[in-house]
Design a protein around this motif. Structure first.
Motif, mmCIF file in Angstrom:
data_model
loop_
_atom_site.group_PDB
_atom_site.id
_atom_site.type_symbol
_atom_site.label_atom_id
_atom_site.label_comp_id
_atom_site.label_asym_id
_atom_site.label_seq_id
_atom_site.Cartn_x
_atom_site.Cartn_y
_atom_site.Cartn_z
ATOM 1 N N THR A 141 0.798 -1.228 0.000
ATOM 2 C CA THR A 141 0.000 0.000 0.000
ATOM 3 C C THR A 141 0.834 1.283 0.000
ATOM 4 O O THR A 141 0.286 2.368 -0.201
ATOM 5 N N ALA A 213 6.432 2.546 7.460
ATOM 6 C CA ALA A 213 6.286 1.152 7.008
ATOM 7 C C ALA A 213 7.173 0.206 7.802
ATOM 8 O O ALA A 213 7.086 -1.003 7.643
ATOM 9 N N ILE A 235 5.236 8.332 9.506
ATOM 10 C CA ILE A 235 3.921 8.013 8.944
ATOM 11 C C ILE A 235 3.659 6.535 9.200
ATOM 12 O O ILE A 235 4.506 5.697 8.927
ATOM 13 N N GLU A 240 -4.456 -3.645 6.566
ATOM 14 C CA GLU A 240 -5.760 -4.094 7.057
ATOM 15 C C GLU A 240 -6.646 -2.916 7.447
ATOM 16 O O GLU A 240 -7.872 -2.982 7.345
ATOM 17 N N LYS A 424 11.063 -2.601 3.178
ATOM 18 C CA LYS A 424 11.288 -2.772 4.605
ATOM 19 C C LYS A 424 12.600 -3.540 4.822
ATOM 20 O O LYS A 424 12.851 -4.525 4.153
HETATM 21 O O1 DLL Z 1 3.547 -0.723 5.800
HETATM 22 C C1 DLL Z 1 1.702 0.732 5.270
HETATM 23 C C2 DLL Z 1 2.620 1.887 5.211
HETATM 24 C C3 DLL Z 1 3.232 2.212 4.023
HETATM 25 C C4 DLL Z 1 2.830 2.669 6.343
HETATM 26 C C5 DLL Z 1 4.054 3.316 3.951
HETATM 27 C C6 DLL Z 1 3.665 3.786 6.282
HETATM 28 C C7 DLL Z 1 4.272 4.100 5.099
HETATM 29 P P1 DLL Z 1 1.829 -3.165 5.768
HETATM 30 O O2 DLL Z 1 2.728 -3.623 4.680
HETATM 31 O O3 DLL Z 1 0.518 -3.843 5.922
HETATM 32 O O4 DLL Z 1 1.475 -1.644 5.570
HETATM 33 O O5 DLL Z 1 2.639 -3.255 7.110
HETATM 34 C C8 DLL Z 1 2.090 -2.736 8.290
HETATM 35 O O6 DLL Z 1 4.265 -2.097 9.160
HETATM 36 O O7 DLL Z 1 1.648 -3.162 11.345
HETATM 37 C C9 DLL Z 1 3.801 -1.992 11.463
HETATM 38 O O8 DLL Z 1 4.303 -3.173 12.034
HETATM 39 C C10 DLL Z 1 4.746 -1.537 10.376
HETATM 40 N N1 DLL Z 1 4.748 -0.069 10.287
HETATM 41 C C11 DLL Z 1 4.113 0.705 9.400
HETATM 42 N N2 DLL Z 1 4.400 2.018 9.616
HETATM 43 C C12 DLL Z 1 5.218 2.071 10.691
HETATM 44 C C13 DLL Z 1 5.858 3.122 11.414
HETATM 45 C C14 DLL Z 1 2.362 -0.599 5.564
HETATM 46 N N3 DLL Z 1 5.756 4.395 11.078
HETATM 47 C C15 DLL Z 1 3.081 -2.864 9.430
HETATM 48 N N4 DLL Z 1 6.594 2.769 12.492
HETATM 49 C C16 DLL Z 1 2.519 -2.278 10.690
HETATM 50 C C17 DLL Z 1 6.719 1.481 12.856
HETATM 51 C C18 DLL Z 1 5.425 0.733 11.127
HETATM 52 N N5 DLL Z 1 6.177 0.455 12.211
#
Ligand code: DLL
Length: 435
Positions: A141, A213, A235, A240, A424
């Protein structure tokens, strides 16, 4: 003056916000009850019907939703609308099991644009700015969510996606973007490339960056800000719930504001499921009250953060959470002690001579856990005398051990030997076979 994209929503008086959340919660529970048979059964088993949910105080009557519920209903079983209304599908690739699939209606896309616009707007960008989006485009996303937010605020949007760092650098120099979106680890990969290729900060026009992320620390923030010459904003989000844009930092940089009018937050004790007091870290849990396609109820994220007490100086009335420190399932338990990779990141960034790239290897030898921290040296440190390197290794060792409270091995590795992240970062290699 703090920048606020939607003052009406973001500074709404708290009493009014609670009322709105209550109304929306009751409406959502009815929609789910009517349209998602699996959830209706879950609610029935918990002994609740839509009539029991009238205000936000009734939230705790509802059962939790966990990732396994999504897996059991793979791919679309929890959608609350017919497929004719779905306009977008994303998925997050977990390290184990099936992907988690999420869907959006046109109204959900508008909502996503709105919360992402609030996020970018809080960093002071808008029309006339140029946005460089280096999160991956695709089922993840990050890329498309960043893109949507950037277009919603009226910025000129560059859909660069991730990887091919040379091309990223060319874009930074030639198109002169004013803001950047990528993972914090990729931000450092870009910074490293710029430095190695003699590209100076004066060749760039970046003002701000929105990094998330994955967990990252305050020390990492300082490092990114210094090396890219910008102000860094955190951010947070997860597929979900909607993707990026669930919570965002304002210019006070004191926690992340949750878009509470759309996502009701609870912080719970992961063992008991009971709420923890403000200021105490616990598992973050969200209820999506306005989403149409996938309105999850009390979704347990496994992310760890604390609700911050009091109101922010920026004027927003929404609650704030601390920087998410990691996930309950990222947390390593080494000889009974909880270890988050972010603790080690913080220590390393305070020491001189090491690059902000590290990896943790966990092994079980003779029934005992062993944690080895691979720490990458900078070119400069690498060319120092053996004695200097030995001293450095010893002081890193001491610093990590005193932070974690357990014995670790530290191995200094040559510059560039740890794989650079584009999305990541992979921080932990767990070789224990204890399933
Ligand atoms: O990582 C959405 C996203 C994209 C957020 C870009 C921010 C920027 P998923 O791939 O579903 O979605 O992973 C979500 O990533 O439950 C956290 O464990 C981790 N996470 C996301 N943002 C942060 C943050 C995206 N700022 C999972 N700090 C989440 C720490 C983060 N962990």
């Amino acid at each position: 003056m703090y920048h606020i994209y939607n003052p009406k929503a973001e500074t709404m008086p708290v009493a009014q916000l609670r009322e709105l959340q209550s109304e929306r919660l009751a409406d959502m529970v009815r929609r789910v009850w009517d349209n998602v048979p699996y959830m209706r059964r879950k609610l029935e088993q918990a002994g609740v019907t839509p009539d029991d949910i009238r205000t936000i105080d009734d939230l705790t009557k509802l059962p939790f939703t966990v990732k396994q519920d999504l897996r059991d209903n793979y791919p679309f079983g929890l959608f609350a609308v017919p497929m004719e209304e779905v306009v977008r599908i994303h998925a997050s690739s977990g390290t184990t099991g099936k992907q988690t699939v999420v869907g959006y209606t046109a109204a959900d896309m508008a909502l996503w644009g709105e919360v992402m616009a609030r996020t970018l707007g809080a960093g002071g960008v808008g029309r006339g700015d140029i946005g460089h989006i280096s999160y991956g485009y695709g089922l993840f996303t990050g890329g498309l969510g960043g893109n949507l937010g950037s277009e919603t605020i009226g910025a000129a949007t560059i859909p660069a996606s991730t990887g091919n760092t040379r091309r990223q650098a060319n874009i930074l120099v030639d198109f002169k973007p004013t803001f950047l979106l990528c993972t914090p680890s990729y931000a450092l990969t870009i910074a490293e490339f710029l430095e190695e290729n003699g590209i100076k900060l004066s060749d760039l026009s970046l003002k701000v960056g929105f990094f998330g992320a994955e967990p990252w620390t305050e020390n990492m923030r300082r490092e990114i800000e210094r090396r890219l010459g910008l102000t860094a904003f955190d951010i947070y989000g997860l597929s979900e719930v909607i993707g990026p844009g669930v919570a965002y930092e304002c210019e006070a940089h004191n926690g992340l504001h949750v878009n509470e009018d759309h996502f009701i937050i609870e912080i719970i004790d992961p063992d008991t499921g009971k709420p923890v007091p403000d200021g105490t870290p616990g598992e973050v849990c969200f209820t999506c009250v306005t989403k149409q396609a996938l309105p999850l109820i009390r979704y347990r994220t496994r992310d760890v953060a604390a609700k911050l007490p009091g109101q922010c100086v920026c004027g927003r009335t929404s609650c704030r959470i601390s920087k998410p420190s990691g996930r309950t399932d990222d947390m390593l338990i080494i000889r009974g002690v909880n270890v988050f990779p972010s603790q080690i990141e913080s220590v390393l960034l305070e020491m001189g001579g090491t690059a902000p790239f590290f990896q943790l290897i966990v092994e079980r030898i003779n029934n005992l856990d062993r944690l080895t921290v691979l720490v990458e040296l900078t070119e400069e440190a690498f060319s120092s005398e053996v004695k200097v390197l030995e001293d450095m290794s010893r002081s890193i060792h001491r610093a990590i051990e005193s932070t974690l409270g357990i014995a670790v091995e530290v191995k200094l590795v040559v510059p560039k030997s740890i794989t650079r992240a584009e999305g990541k970062a992979v921080r932990v290699i767990d070789k224990r076979d204890i399933k």
